[in-house]
Design a protein around this motif. Structure first.
Motif, PDB file in Angstrom:
ATOM      1  N   ILE A  40     121.778 106.494  98.275  1.00  0.00           N
ATOM      2  CA  ILE A  40     122.889 105.997  97.468  1.00  0.00           C
ATOM      3  C   ILE A  40     123.871 107.137  97.192  1.00  0.00           C
ATOM      4  CG2 ILE A  40     123.513 105.015  95.223  1.00  0.00           C
ATOM      5  CD1 ILE A  40     120.784 103.631  95.205  1.00  0.00           C
ATOM      6  N   LYS A  41     125.156 106.871  97.412  1.00  0.00           N
ATOM      7  CA  LYS A  41     126.188 107.896  97.219  1.00  0.00           C
ATOM      8  C   LYS A  41     126.728 107.926  95.791  1.00  0.00           C
ATOM      9  CE  LYS A  41     126.135 108.945 101.579  1.00  0.00           C
ATOM     10  NZ  LYS A  41     125.200 109.940 101.968  1.00  0.00           N
ATOM     11  N   ASN A  42     126.755 106.786  95.122  1.00  0.00           N
ATOM     12  CA  ASN A  42     127.270 106.699  93.758  1.00  0.00           C
ATOM     13  C   ASN A  42     126.296 107.405  92.817  1.00  0.00           C
ATOM     14  OD1 ASN A  42     127.943 105.902  91.140  1.00  0.00           O
ATOM     15  ND2 ASN A  42     128.686 103.903  91.813  1.00  0.00           N
ATOM     16  N   GLN A  43     126.765 108.448  92.126  1.00  0.00           N
ATOM     17  CA  GLN A  43     125.889 109.280  91.290  1.00  0.00           C
ATOM     18  C   GLN A  43     125.270 108.491  90.132  1.00  0.00           C
ATOM     19  OE1 GLN A  43     125.315 112.289  92.382  1.00  0.00           O
ATOM     20  NE2 GLN A  43     123.986 112.963  90.746  1.00  0.00           N
ATOM     21  N   PHE A  44     126.061 107.637  89.485  1.00  0.00           N
ATOM     22  CA  PHE A  44     125.544 106.849  88.365  1.00  0.00           C
ATOM     23  C   PHE A  44     124.470 105.878  88.835  1.00  0.00           C
ATOM     24  CE2 PHE A  44     125.707 102.939  85.819  1.00  0.00           C
ATOM     25  CZ  PHE A  44     125.291 103.447  84.600  1.00  0.00           C
ATOM     26  N   LEU A  45     124.747 105.177  89.919  1.00  0.00           N
ATOM     27  CA  LEU A  45     123.781 104.218  90.470  1.00  0.00           C
ATOM     28  C   LEU A  45     122.523 104.931  90.962  1.00  0.00           C
ATOM     29  CD1 LEU A  45     123.287 101.263  91.068  1.00  0.00           C
ATOM     30  CD2 LEU A  45     124.413 101.581  93.280  1.00  0.00           C
ATOM     31  N   LEU A  46     122.694 106.117  91.536  1.00  0.00           N
ATOM     32  CA  LEU A  46     121.557 106.913  92.003  1.00  0.00           C
ATOM     33  C   LEU A  46     120.630 107.254  90.836  1.00  0.00           C
ATOM     34  CD1 LEU A  46     120.132 108.691  94.207  1.00  0.00           C
ATOM     35  CD2 LEU A  46     121.630 110.533  93.451  1.00  0.00           C
ATOM     36  N   ARG A  47     121.191 107.760  89.733  1.00  0.00           N
ATOM     37  CA  ARG A  47     120.380 108.117  88.564  1.00  0.00           C
ATOM     38  C   ARG A  47     119.709 106.894  87.945  1.00  0.00           C
ATOM     39  NH1 ARG A  47     119.260 112.997  89.667  1.00  0.00           N
ATOM     40  NH2 ARG A  47     121.057 114.350  89.778  1.00  0.00           N
ATOM     41  N   LEU A  48     120.437 105.787  87.907  1.00  0.00           N
ATOM     42  CA  LEU A  48     119.876 104.554  87.360  1.00  0.00           C
ATOM     43  C   LEU A  48     118.688 104.076  88.193  1.00  0.00           C
ATOM     44  CD1 LEU A  48     120.093 102.270  85.278  1.00  0.00           C
ATOM     45  CD2 LEU A  48     121.615 101.104  86.887  1.00  0.00           C
ATOM     46  N   MET A  49     118.826 104.087  89.498  1.00  0.00           N
ATOM     47  CA  MET A  49     117.747 103.642  90.379  1.00  0.00           C
ATOM     48  C   MET A  49     116.559 104.611  90.338  1.00  0.00           C
ATOM     49  SD  MET A  49     118.751 100.790  91.373  1.00  0.00           S
ATOM     50  CE  MET A  49     117.646 100.324  92.679  1.00  0.00           C
ATOM     51  N   GLN A  50     116.832 105.911  90.185  1.00  0.00           N
ATOM     52  CA  GLN A  50     115.744 106.877  90.046  1.00  0.00           C
ATOM     53  C   GLN A  50     114.976 106.632  88.749  1.00  0.00           C
ATOM     54  OE1 GLN A  50     117.794 110.635  90.436  1.00  0.00           O
ATOM     55  NE2 GLN A  50     117.134 110.873  92.559  1.00  0.00           N
ATOM     56  N   LEU A  51     115.679 106.295  87.687  1.00  0.00           N
ATOM     57  CA  LEU A  51     115.021 105.990  86.424  1.00  0.00           C
ATOM     58  C   LEU A  51     114.153 104.738  86.548  1.00  0.00           C
ATOM     59  CD1 LEU A  51     114.626 106.564  83.415  1.00  0.00           C
ATOM     60  CD2 LEU A  51     116.655 105.159  82.988  1.00  0.00           C
ATOM     61  N   ILE A  52     114.681 103.717  87.218  1.00  0.00           N
ATOM     62  CA  ILE A  52     113.903 102.489  87.435  1.00  0.00           C
ATOM     63  C   ILE A  52     112.660 102.789  88.262  1.00  0.00           C
ATOM     64  CG2 ILE A  52     113.931 100.247  88.596  1.00  0.00           C
ATOM     65  CD1 ILE A  52     116.901 100.045  87.704  1.00  0.00           C
ATOM     66  N   SER A  53     112.820 103.581  89.311  1.00  0.00           N
ATOM     67  CA  SER A  53     111.684 103.954  90.156  1.00  0.00           C
ATOM     68  C   SER A  53     110.661 104.765  89.372  1.00  0.00           C
ATOM     69  CB  SER A  53     112.177 104.751  91.362  1.00  0.00           C
ATOM     70  OG  SER A  53     111.103 105.201  92.131  1.00  0.00           O
ATOM     71  N   PHE A  54     111.140 105.663  88.505  1.00  0.00           N
ATOM     72  CA  PHE A  54     110.242 106.466  87.682  1.00  0.00           C
ATOM     73  C   PHE A  54     109.415 105.571  86.761  1.00  0.00           C
ATOM     74  CE2 PHE A  54     109.093 108.959  83.985  1.00  0.00           C
ATOM     75  CZ  PHE A  54     108.607 110.107  84.557  1.00  0.00           C
ATOM     76  N   ILE A  55     110.058 104.602  86.137  1.00  0.00           N
ATOM     77  CA  ILE A  55     109.350 103.698  85.221  1.00  0.00           C
ATOM     78  C   ILE A  55     108.336 102.847  85.970  1.00  0.00           C
ATOM     79  CG2 ILE A  55     109.648 101.715  83.689  1.00  0.00           C
ATOM     80  CD1 ILE A  55     112.338 103.028  82.856  1.00  0.00           C
ATOM     81  N   ILE A  56     108.709 102.350  87.148  1.00  0.00           N
ATOM     82  CA  ILE A  56     107.773 101.552  87.957  1.00  0.00           C
ATOM     83  C   ILE A  56     106.565 102.396  88.355  1.00  0.00           C
ATOM     84  CG2 ILE A  56     107.478 100.424  90.195  1.00  0.00           C
ATOM     85  CD1 ILE A  56     110.392  99.431  89.893  1.00  0.00           C
ATOM     86  N   ASN A  57     106.803 103.624  88.838  1.00  0.00           N
ATOM     87  CA  ASN A  57     105.699 104.500  89.240  1.00  0.00           C
ATOM     88  C   ASN A  57     104.842 104.907  88.053  1.00  0.00           C
ATOM     89  OD1 ASN A  57     105.638 105.171  92.170  1.00  0.00           O
ATOM     90  ND2 ASN A  57     107.796 105.562  91.765  1.00  0.00           N
ATOM     91  N   LEU A  58     105.455 105.059  86.893  1.00  0.00           N
ATOM     92  CA  LEU A  58     104.690 105.383  85.691  1.00  0.00           C
ATOM     93  C   LEU A  58     103.745 104.244  85.324  1.00  0.00           C
ATOM     94  CD1 LEU A  58     104.187 107.343  83.351  1.00  0.00           C
ATOM     95  CD2 LEU A  58     106.045 106.202  82.126  1.00  0.00           C
ATOM     96  N   CYS A  59     104.229 103.013  85.438  1.00  0.00           N
ATOM     97  CA  CYS A  59     103.378 101.852  85.135  1.00  0.00           C
ATOM     98  C   CYS A  59     102.224 101.729  86.131  1.00  0.00           C
ATOM     99  CB  CYS A  59     104.209 100.570  85.144  1.00  0.00           C
ATOM    100  SG  CYS A  59     105.393 100.489  83.802  1.00  0.00           S
ATOM    101  N   ILE A  60     102.518 101.980  87.396  1.00  0.00           N
ATOM    102  CA  ILE A  60     101.486 101.871  88.434  1.00  0.00           C
ATOM    103  C   ILE A  60     100.441 102.975  88.290  1.00  0.00           C
ATOM    104  CG2 ILE A  60     101.080 102.049  90.926  1.00  0.00           C
ATOM    105  CD1 ILE A  60     103.813 100.660  91.296  1.00  0.00           C
ATOM    106  N   ALA A  61     100.894 104.196  87.971  1.00  0.00           N
ATOM    107  CA  ALA A  61      99.988 105.347  87.936  1.00  0.00           C
ATOM    108  C   ALA A  61      99.370 105.593  86.557  1.00  0.00           C
ATOM    109  CB  ALA A  61     100.738 106.598  88.375  1.00  0.00           C
ATOM    110  N   SER A  62      99.717 104.792  85.563  1.00  0.00           N
ATOM    111  CA  SER A  62      99.217 105.069  84.206  1.00  0.00           C
ATOM    112  C   SER A  62      97.688 105.055  84.091  1.00  0.00           C
ATOM    113  CB  SER A  62      99.849 104.130  83.191  1.00  0.00           C
ATOM    114  OG  SER A  62      99.567 102.803  83.492  1.00  0.00           O
TER     115      SER A  62
END
Length: 86
Positions: A40-62
Motif C-alpha cells: 500500500i502506497k498511502n501512508q495513512f491506509l498503510l498504518r491503519l492496515m498494519q494496526l488491524i493486522s497487529f490486532i488480528i495477530n495479537l488475538c490469534i497468538a494470545s
C-alpha cells in the motif's frame, strides 16, 4: 568476572516484538494479507492496515503469549577479562 547485569523481563515488550516478527514472517509469503499491506502506497491506509493486522495477530497468538508469560526468561550480560600470568 568483572561485572554482570540482569535484564528484567518485560512481558509487554516481548509480546509486541513477537507479534511484529510474526507479521514480518507472514509478509514474506506471496498473496498473504500482511504481504498485501506492505504494498500500500498511502501512508495513512498503510498504518491503519498494519494496526488491524497487529490486532488480528495479537488475538490469534494470545494463548501462546499467555503460556510464554510463565517462562520469564531474563537475559544476562557478563564481562570477563583474562588474568595475565606472571
Amino acid at each position: 568476572l568483572n561485572d554482570f547485569k540482569v535484564e528484567e523481563f518485560n512481558f509487554i515488550g516481548m509480546s509486541i516484538q513477537y507479534i511484529h516478527y510474526r507479521m514480518l514472517k507472514k509478509s514474506q509469503k506471496n498473496g498473504s494479507f500482511e504481504n498485501r499491506i506492505f504494498q500500500i502506497k498511502n501512508q495513512f491506509l498503510l498504518r491503519l492496515m498494519q494496526l488491524i493486522s497487529f490486532i488480528i495477530n495479537l488475538c490469534i497468538a494470545s494463548p501462546l503469549l499467555i503460556n510464554k508469560r510463565a517462562w520469564k526468561g531474563n537475559s544476562q550480560w557478563v564481562y570477563f577479562t583474562k588474568i595475565k600470568e606472571i
